[in-house]
Design a protein around this motif. Structure first.
Motif, PDB file in Angstrom:
ATOM      1  N   ALA A   1       2.200   3.048   9.433  1.00  0.00           N
ATOM      2  CA  ALA A   1       1.640   4.043   8.510  1.00  0.00           C
ATOM      3  C   ALA A   1       0.359   4.665   9.071  1.00  0.00           C
ATOM      4  CB  ALA A   1       1.369   3.402   7.156  1.00  0.00           C
ATOM      5  N   ILE A   2      -0.567   3.819   9.504  1.00  0.00           N
ATOM      6  CA  ILE A   2      -1.847   4.332  10.000  1.00  0.00           C
ATOM      7  C   ILE A   2      -1.687   4.968  11.380  1.00  0.00           C
ATOM      8  CG2 ILE A   2      -4.169   3.660  10.726  1.00  0.00           C
ATOM      9  CD1 ILE A   2      -4.182   1.616   8.492  1.00  0.00           C
TER      10      ILE A   2
ATOM     11  N   ILE B   1       1.786  -1.534   8.140  1.00  0.00           N
ATOM     12  CA  ILE B   1       0.454  -0.916   8.104  1.00  0.00           C
ATOM     13  C   ILE B   1       0.173  -0.198   9.422  1.00  0.00           C
ATOM     14  CG2 ILE B   1      -2.023  -1.415   8.003  1.00  0.00           C
ATOM     15  CD1 ILE B   1      -1.330  -3.689   6.014  1.00  0.00           C
TER      16      ILE B   1
ATOM     17  N   SER C   1      -6.742   2.793  -1.093  1.00  0.00           N
ATOM     18  CA  SER C   1      -6.103   4.100  -1.286  1.00  0.00           C
ATOM     19  C   SER C   1      -6.818   4.945  -2.335  1.00  0.00           C
ATOM     20  CB  SER C   1      -4.634   3.920  -1.673  1.00  0.00           C
ATOM     21  OG  SER C   1      -4.513   3.314  -2.936  1.00  0.00           O
TER      22      SER C   1
ATOM     23  N   LEU D   1       1.261   4.011   3.377  1.00  0.00           N
ATOM     24  CA  LEU D   1       0.321   2.892   3.408  1.00  0.00           C
ATOM     25  C   LEU D   1       0.431   2.052   2.141  1.00  0.00           C
ATOM     26  CD1 LEU D   1      -1.946   1.632   5.087  1.00  0.00           C
ATOM     27  CD2 LEU D   1      -3.562   3.087   3.862  1.00  0.00           C
TER      28      LEU D   1
ATOM     29  N   ILE E   1      -5.067  -2.936  -0.286  1.00  0.00           N
ATOM     30  CA  ILE E   1      -4.528  -1.616   0.059  1.00  0.00           C
ATOM     31  C   ILE E   1      -4.647  -0.670  -1.133  1.00  0.00           C
ATOM     32  CG2 ILE E   1      -2.426  -0.367   0.674  1.00  0.00           C
ATOM     33  CD1 ILE E   1      -3.531  -1.835   3.044  1.00  0.00           C
TER      34      ILE E   1
ATOM     35  N   PRO F   1      -1.225   8.895   1.128  1.00  0.00           N
ATOM     36  CA  PRO F   1      -1.215   7.438   1.337  1.00  0.00           C
ATOM     37  C   PRO F   1       0.105   6.749   1.009  1.00  0.00           C
ATOM     38  CG  PRO F   1      -2.187   7.926  -0.780  1.00  0.00           C
ATOM     39  CD  PRO F   1      -1.836   9.251  -0.167  1.00  0.00           C
TER      40      PRO F   1
ATOM     41  N   SER G   1       3.656  -0.042   2.064  1.00  0.00           N
ATOM     42  CA  SER G   1       3.854  -0.948   3.205  1.00  0.00           C
ATOM     43  C   SER G   1       3.883  -2.415   2.790  1.00  0.00           C
ATOM     44  CB  SER G   1       2.754  -0.732   4.252  1.00  0.00           C
ATOM     45  OG  SER G   1       1.475  -1.004   3.691  1.00  0.00           O
TER      46      SER G   1
END
Length: 724
Positions: free
Chosen positions: A680-681, A677, A337, A382, A333, A379, A385
């Motif tokens: 977030a996405i 995740i 990012s 994300l 991740i 981000p 997370s």
């Protein structure tokens, strides 16, 4: 060239992975720094640098301009880490809007973030009233109000850019707010800044809860202790206790230091440290942990560890260091990012420019949409997370006596498909117990009483087993005359005027012939993996006492739980085949016996060659090669020091079921990470589409970022309450 050293610091004010990334990038650019590892969840930073480098002033200045406070961390300060996050560091923060120690403020309204947010909210309300009373000053009033919130954000944005992090959330926020003002959306820009400040403050509160969960353990250790010197007691700070000091602990008090009982016998509640629900009876010679509770009698204890080295302080430090060790998912991740945020800027620019240039779209409309995409694309949610879930899981495990040394270990143990257990001290208690008493012409109580009389004062494991059973059964232990050990044969003496000999079966057979029935009973007990002692009194055999190192109380349940999870258990032991098979049969587990350490290593490698992910569970002292070779090495039953310092994971309390609980914790943590995740996405994807089609604007866009960050953090905190 000087040798590199590693120094640990506390960084106050970090709320998420994006904060950690900015800190890491800024410090990495300083001369003399070789490597940097930052954990937002633990609030720590480890810097590897040249031994002659003096970095603290430069780092303090650099991080202060980014809005963070810095202080050296040391093991000596471990007991007060919880306070160190709070007001003690306030003097480090002179920046107008610092990321101060808000995360640990007892009152949310006293933190700098809360006060700035409240002050800005009042300024917005005043701007609204001013615009209503004097309509011509409407725009100017909102611009002035917005500056109160935006200027601190912009200062941090440009500081981050100067120190190597141009694509920070503060920079995206600044561009979006200034751009919105430029196209006439002043009121909405002001509202977006307000929502951003609220989100930052909520992130700080959530991050503080996660960080405090493990630091709360330090509160278990009392602040004062009663030191006993020459029969006189004095109350002193627990932090001043030294190794070798004698302390008095009254009934109902928490024990202020790790130690060994010198006098007294009491039930000790170890639930706060090990998670063991049942108090344990402890007497002279027994070890006790700081933070545990003496329940019913006065104890005199010799201190064996200073405050900075007691069990709880070391658990806290271990978990914090584990949080600095990133899991594979977290590393992925982080890498993602680095490319994601610049990509968002490019997409936002294309959305703002392409439709007006190529398709005749309205510049104002598409610039507005492009600015919204900048906010959607941050981000933060994300990036946090994964570490938020890992930190919560590590803390939840530590509070139950399950220590996992880092996110990589937490992630791997949930994937294991085989567990190789040691036998002695792991699946078994590690000390023999009397399992059978067979009497001939006397009562079982008489047989046990005479045997215990001969063994009084001995520290041999078999002697302790007999004495323990005599105490358990409340059997009287008369004095023995002329008691002495006969090397290789047994113990002889006089009990109640009778000559008594407690011997091995072989030695007994040399003294008195065993009948066929007696010989069969000895053979049968030996076949169950038990050691048999024969008691001879007045020239005849009066009883048999069988002993064996018995399985732990929860061993069968723990093995069954692992099997139910799809994990294959196997026993590896250096003990003889007969004993190993007897224990294995009762636990319904396959056994490999009479193994040398290299044999255990070979078997672990064989399991791995078959495609299995293997955990090796042992005492942390023996079988080091197998523990190192396994995908996860778990120390259990080797004592607190070993459990804390060796292997990849450790079980503070000797429960076989805790291996299954570790697997459960790991699997729940990974499920939580996948949920985070997705949140977030998913939120970003939804708001991206609705923004482009014109359904949502700037203020919902900032909710997609700060809202998602708070959601994933709160979701991760659910792991603190997980039932194992």
């Amino acid at each position: 060239m000087t040798e590199a050293v590693a120094t640990r610091y506390r960084v106050s004010g970090m709320d998420c992975g994006a904060c950690a990334a900015k800190v890491e990038t800024a410090v990495r650019r300083l001369p003399g720094v070789e490597d940097v590892s930052v954990s937002a969840t633990a609030g720590t930073m480890v810097v590897r640098h040249g031994a002659d480098a003096h970095l603290l002033p430069a780092m303090t200045s650099q991080l202060r301009s980014l809005g963070y406070g810095l202080a050296p961390a040391s093991r000596e300060e471990a007991p007060s880490h919880a306070e160190a996050h709070g007001h003690d560091h306030d003097h480090d923060h002179t920046h107008h809007h610092d990321h101060d120690s808000d995360t640990d403020s007892r009152n949310w309204w006293t933190s700098t973030k809360a006060q700035l947010t409240i002050g800005y909210g009042l300024a917005l309300a005043l701007a609204f009233v001013t615009g209503w009373i004097v309509p011509s000053q409407h725009q100017a009033a909102f611009l002035v109000a917005m500056a109160i919130g935006l200027v601190p954000i912009a200062r941090r944005a440009f500081a981050a850019a100067r120190f190597g992090s141009p694509f920070s959330i503060e920079m995206l926020m600044t561009i979006a707010a200034v751009g919105a003002v430029a196209i006439g959306a002043t009121e909405e820009a002001a509202a977006v800044v307000f929502l951003f400040l609220i989100g930052e403050w909520l992130e700080g509160v959530a991050a503080g809860r996660a960080r405090a969960s493990i630091q709360a353990l330090t509160a278990l250790v009392p602040k004062t202790a009663l030191r006993d010197r020459n029969g006189t007691t004095e109350e002193i700070p627990a932090a001043d206790l030294k190794v070798g000091d004698a302390i008095i602990v009254r009934p109902g008090d928490r024990i202020p230091a790790d130690g060994e009982i010198l006098a007294g016998e009491s039930d000790v509640d170890e639930a706060p440290v090990t998670g063991e629900s049942t108090p344990l009876r402890k007497g002279p010679g027994a070890s006790v942990f700081a933070g545990t509770i003496n329940t019913d009698a006065v104890l005199r204890i010799r201190v064996t560890a200073a405050a900075a080295d007691n069990t709880i302080a070391r658990v806290v430090q271990l978990v914090e260091e584990a949080q600095e060790s990133k899991a594979p998912t977290e590393r992925f991740i982080d890498r993602f990012s680095r490319y994601y945020t610049p990509g968002v800027l490019v997409v936002g620019a294309l959305v703002a420019i392409v439709p007006p240039l190529l398709f005749g779209g309205s510049w104002t409309e598409w610039i507005y949409k492009g600015l919204a995409i900048l906010l959607i694309g941050c981000p933060c949610a994300l990036v946090i997370s994964t570490p938020a879930a890992i930190a919560a899981a590590l803390s939840a495990g530590a509070r139950r006596g399950l220590l996992l040394k880092g996110g990589a270990v937490l992630e791997t143990i949930g994937k294991i498909t085989a567990v190789a257990f040691d036998k002695t001290g792991t699946l078994t208690e590690g000390k023999p117990k009397v399992t059978d008493i067979v009497a001939f012409g006397r009562s079982e109580a008489q047989v046990l009483s005479m045997a215990a009389a001969l063994e009084s004062g001995s520290n041999h494991p078999l002697a302790l087993a007999i004495l323990g059973r005599a105490k358990e059964d409340a059997v009287p232990v008369p004095p023995a005359a002329d008691a002495r050990a006969v090397p290789g044969r047994g113990v002889t003496g006089k009990v109640g005027g009778e000559a008594v000999f407690l011997a091995s079966a072989r030695a007994a057979g040399e003294e008195v012939a065993l009948s066929a029935a007696q010989a069969d009973q000895v053979a049968s007990l030996n076949g169950e993996g038990k050691t048999v002692s024969v008691l001879i009194a007045a020239g005849s055999i009066v009883g048999l006492i069988a002993m064996r190192d018995e399985p732990r109380a929860d061993a069968d349940e723990g093995i069954a739980a692992l099997r139910a999870m799809g994990v294959e258990p196997v026993m590896l032991t250096g003990d003889n085949q007969r004993t190993a098979e007897a224990i294995a049969k009762g636990l319904h587990i396959d056994a490999r016996a009479e193994l040398l350490p290299e044999d255990k290593l070979r078997i672990v490698r064989e399991l791995q060659a078959k495609g299995k992910i293997v955990a090796k569970v042992g005492d942390g002292i023996n079988d080091a090669p197998a523990l190192a070779a396994a995908d996860v090495g778990v120390a259990m039953g080797g004592g607190t020091d070993v459990a804390l310092e060796t292997a990849d994971a450790a079980i503070l309390h000797g429960r076989v079921m805790d291996v299954a609980r570790m697997v459960t914790l790991s699997r729940r943590a990974m499920a939580n990470i996948h949920q985070n995740i997705a949140i977030a996405i998913g939120l970003k994807a939804i708001f991206l589409v609705t923004t482009i089609v014109g359904i949502t604007g700037l203020w919902p866009a900032i909710l997609a970022d700060t809202g998602a960050t708070v959601l994933v953090t709160m979701n991760a905190l659910r792991l603190l309450r997980v039932r194992l």
